[in-house]
Design an enzyme around this catalytic site. Structure first.
Site, PDB file in Angstrom:
ATOM      1  N   LYS A  35       0.850  -1.200   0.000  1.00 48.99           N
ATOM      2  CA  LYS A  35       0.000   0.000   0.000  1.00 48.99           C
ATOM      3  C   LYS A  35       0.887   1.252   0.000  1.00 48.99           C
ATOM      4  O   LYS A  35       2.089   1.165   0.232  1.00 48.99           O
ATOM      5  CB  LYS A  35      -0.916  -0.016   1.219  1.00 48.99           C
ATOM      6  CG  LYS A  35      -0.187   0.018   2.555  1.00 48.99           C
ATOM      7  CD  LYS A  35      -1.155  -0.173   3.719  1.00 48.99           C
ATOM      8  CE  LYS A  35      -0.418  -0.194   5.042  1.00 48.99           C
ATOM      9  NZ  LYS A  35      -1.310  -0.581   6.143  1.00 48.99           N
ATOM     10  N   ARG A 130     -10.976   0.395  14.603  1.00 43.11           N
ATOM     11  CA  ARG A 130     -11.046   1.154  13.344  1.00 43.11           C
ATOM     12  C   ARG A 130     -12.038   0.417  12.451  1.00 43.11           C
ATOM     13  O   ARG A 130     -13.208   0.732  12.440  1.00 43.11           O
ATOM     14  CB  ARG A 130      -9.666   1.254  12.684  1.00 43.11           C
ATOM     15  CG  ARG A 130      -8.699   2.182  13.413  1.00 43.11           C
ATOM     16  CD  ARG A 130      -7.446   2.452  12.603  1.00 43.11           C
ATOM     17  NE  ARG A 130      -6.936   1.251  11.945  1.00 43.11           N
ATOM     18  CZ  ARG A 130      -5.731   1.141  11.389  1.00 43.11           C
ATOM     19  NH1 ARG A 130      -4.911   2.165  11.404  1.00 43.11           N
ATOM     20  NH2 ARG A 130      -5.353   0.020  10.821  1.00 43.11           N
ATOM     21  N   TYR A 254      18.678  29.312   9.651  1.00 41.85           N
ATOM     22  CA  TYR A 254      17.519  30.090  10.104  1.00 41.85           C
ATOM     23  C   TYR A 254      17.384  30.029  11.616  1.00 41.85           C
ATOM     24  O   TYR A 254      17.559  28.973  12.224  1.00 41.85           O
ATOM     25  CB  TYR A 254      16.241  29.534   9.480  1.00 41.85           C
ATOM     26  CG  TYR A 254      16.088  29.858   8.019  1.00 41.85           C
ATOM     27  CD1 TYR A 254      16.031  31.187   7.595  1.00 41.85           C
ATOM     28  CD2 TYR A 254      15.998  28.850   7.077  1.00 41.85           C
ATOM     29  CE1 TYR A 254      15.881  31.486   6.237  1.00 41.85           C
ATOM     30  CE2 TYR A 254      15.849  29.142   5.725  1.00 41.85           C
ATOM     31  CZ  TYR A 254      15.796  30.466   5.310  1.00 41.85           C
ATOM     32  OH  TYR A 254      15.656  30.760   3.986  1.00 41.85           O
ATOM     33  N   MET A 302      14.310  24.430   3.452  1.00 44.21           N
ATOM     34  CA  MET A 302      13.521  23.814   2.386  1.00 44.21           C
ATOM     35  C   MET A 302      14.383  22.945   1.475  1.00 44.21           C
ATOM     36  O   MET A 302      13.995  21.842   1.084  1.00 44.21           O
ATOM     37  CB  MET A 302      12.822  24.901   1.559  1.00 44.21           C
ATOM     38  CG  MET A 302      11.927  24.326   0.479  1.00 44.21           C
ATOM     39  SD  MET A 302      11.231  25.582  -0.596  1.00 44.21           S
ATOM     40  CE  MET A 302       9.902  26.204   0.415  1.00 44.21           C
TER      41      MET A 302
HETATM   42  C1  LIG Z   1      -0.647  -1.751   6.661  1.00 41.00           C
HETATM   43  C2  LIG Z   1      -1.274  -3.006   7.050  1.00 41.00           C
HETATM   44  C3  LIG Z   1      -0.488  -4.128   7.330  1.00 41.00           C
HETATM   45  C4  LIG Z   1       1.016  -4.064   7.358  1.00 41.00           C
HETATM   46  O1  LIG Z   1       1.442  -3.418   8.537  1.00 41.00           O
HETATM   47  P1  LIG Z   1       2.982  -3.249   8.893  1.00 41.00           P
HETATM   48  O2  LIG Z   1       2.986  -2.673  10.248  1.00 41.00           O
HETATM   49  O3  LIG Z   1       3.546  -2.308   7.887  1.00 41.00           O
HETATM   50  O4  LIG Z   1       3.575  -4.598   8.803  1.00 41.00           O
HETATM   51  C5  LIG Z   1      -1.126  -5.307   7.606  1.00 41.00           C
HETATM   52  N1  LIG Z   1      -2.486  -5.390   7.638  1.00 41.00           N
HETATM   53  C6  LIG Z   1      -3.265  -4.322   7.383  1.00 41.00           C
HETATM   54  C7  LIG Z   1      -4.745  -4.472   7.443  1.00 41.00           C
HETATM   55  C8  LIG Z   1      -2.700  -3.096   7.089  1.00 41.00           C
HETATM   56  O5  LIG Z   1      -3.480  -2.047   6.830  1.00 41.00           O
END
Ligand SMILES: *Cc1c(COP(=O)(O)O)cnc(C)c1O
Length: 366
Positions: A35, A130, A254, A302
């Protein structure tokens, strides 16, 4: 010439970290979580290193299309499921497996016209609060799904809130196991932290490691990447643009945020917060110059940072600066976790936040 900043993805390290996940997961199959554009690396850039996984898990339908476009014919899982009814058509067309975490998603499935039933992962909220059905409502959601002709096999999943910490997973695991005892189907419960820290309890049928594949220790600073035998998969590097000699009392940058206590040589490196280098990193943040570990001084601007060149006498205009990852010059490693901690954040965020203006090197040959 473009600015000298460059991000590099290490295919061999991805492959190594995937193997590391497999060692913990034993007989379980491994979802490579890609992801957020493979945690900022780029899905296309990690594909070669991670194609040994059993499937790819992600959230965004456009990213799922990219995985298919790479030629991947194996499983692809949408970790948050569909967002609207027409997403189910794409699931049918691309053969995507999808998470079902709420009644609305079951309603959409019930109305979906398809000849080929879809594989779903029914998600339980076992305490994270969640996504997912509570343990009390899980059985009825399963029954409803199971009655749909649109649905093929149903797998069972949950997600841990504290796999990396003291609270641990026992309370959630117990809730999950109690509510799923009489249900058939494959299980998927472990993220990176659970895969590494609780391998005996969380193997399930599918583990879901994300961040560990990218060389980040999920429970840093309790354990670091070396402890878990993980290798950095991303290097962010640049070069020195200038060297300055300071006298006692001279200030840097800065806000005159840093004052030299005595004579000091500093270098100016071509990286700043507009590249995704965290502005919260202050004096003392580790950095490598010519592969030698030193520290940042003063504020992140920056487009520039300033670094202490004490102990790096050969540093000059054009010298290599490694913000995180691996020095090409010496092979020295600066774990992203250390830099993230200095900036009050976690490695996940830094990898995801590399700015669009930073070019990536051509992938290394496999
Ligand atoms: C992002 C995610 C993972 C992976 O989590 P990590 O901490 O990066 O290993 C696994 N399961 C779900 C549902 C996630 O959203």
């Amino acid at each position: 010439m473009p600015r000298p900043i460059l991000a590099t993805v290490h295919t061999e390290a991805l492959r190594h970290n995937l193997e590391r996940a497999r060692r913990s997961a034993l007989e379980a199959r491994v979802w490579a979580v890609v992801k957020a554009n493979a945690y900022g690396h780029g899905i296309e850039r990690v594909y070669e290193g991670l194609r040994g996984a059993d499937g790819f898990a992600l959230l965004d339908l456009a990213e799922a299309e990219r995985v298919r476009a790479l030629g991947w014919r194996g499983p692809v899982l949408l970790l948050e499921g569909v967002f609207e009814a027409r997403d189910l058509e794409l699931c049918s067309r691309l053969d995507l497996w999808h998470t079902v975490h709420c009644d609305e998603q079951i309603d959409m499935l019930a109305a979906h016209k398809t000849l080929k039933p879809q594989r779903v992962f029914l998600k339980m909220n076992s305490g994270m609060n969640r996504l997912g059905f509570t343990p009390e409502r899980f059985g009825s959601a399963w029954t409803r799904l199971n009655a749909l002709t649109q649905v093929d096999e149903i797998s069972l999943m949950t997600h841990f809130s504290d796999a990396d910490g003291d609270r641990g997973i026992a309370h959630q695991l117990e809730a999950f196991e109690r509510a799923t005892r009489d249900l058939p189907g494959e299980r998927s419960i472990a993220n990176s932290a659970a895969t590494l820290r609780h391998p005996d309890r969380t193997r399930g049928d599918w583990v879901r490691p994300g961040v560990m594949l990218y060389g980040v220790a999920p429970d840093y600073p309790e354990h670091d990447s070396a402890h878990w035998q993980l290798q950095p998969t991303m290097t962010l590097s640049t070069k020195l643009l200038s060297v300055q000699t300071l006298a006692a009392g001279d200030t840097v940058g800065y806000g005159s945020n840093f004052t030299a206590e005595g004579p000091l040589t500093i270098g100016v490196a071509a990286v700043g917060y507009a590249d995704g280098y965290p502005r919260h990193c202050g004096t003392g943040t580790p950095v490598l110059v010519n592969g030698v570990r030193t520290r940042m001084v003063g504020r992140v601007s920056m487009d520039m940072i300033t670094v202490d060149l004490t102990g790096v006498p050969d540093a000059k205009f054009g010298s290599e600066v490694t913000l995180w990852g691996k020095s090409e010059k010496t092979g020295a490693v600066l774990p992203i976790d250390e830099v993230a901690r200095a900036g009050g954040t976690i490695g996940y965020e830094l990898m995801c936040a590399v700015a669009p203006r930073v070019p990536f090197a051509e992938p290394e040959p496999a």
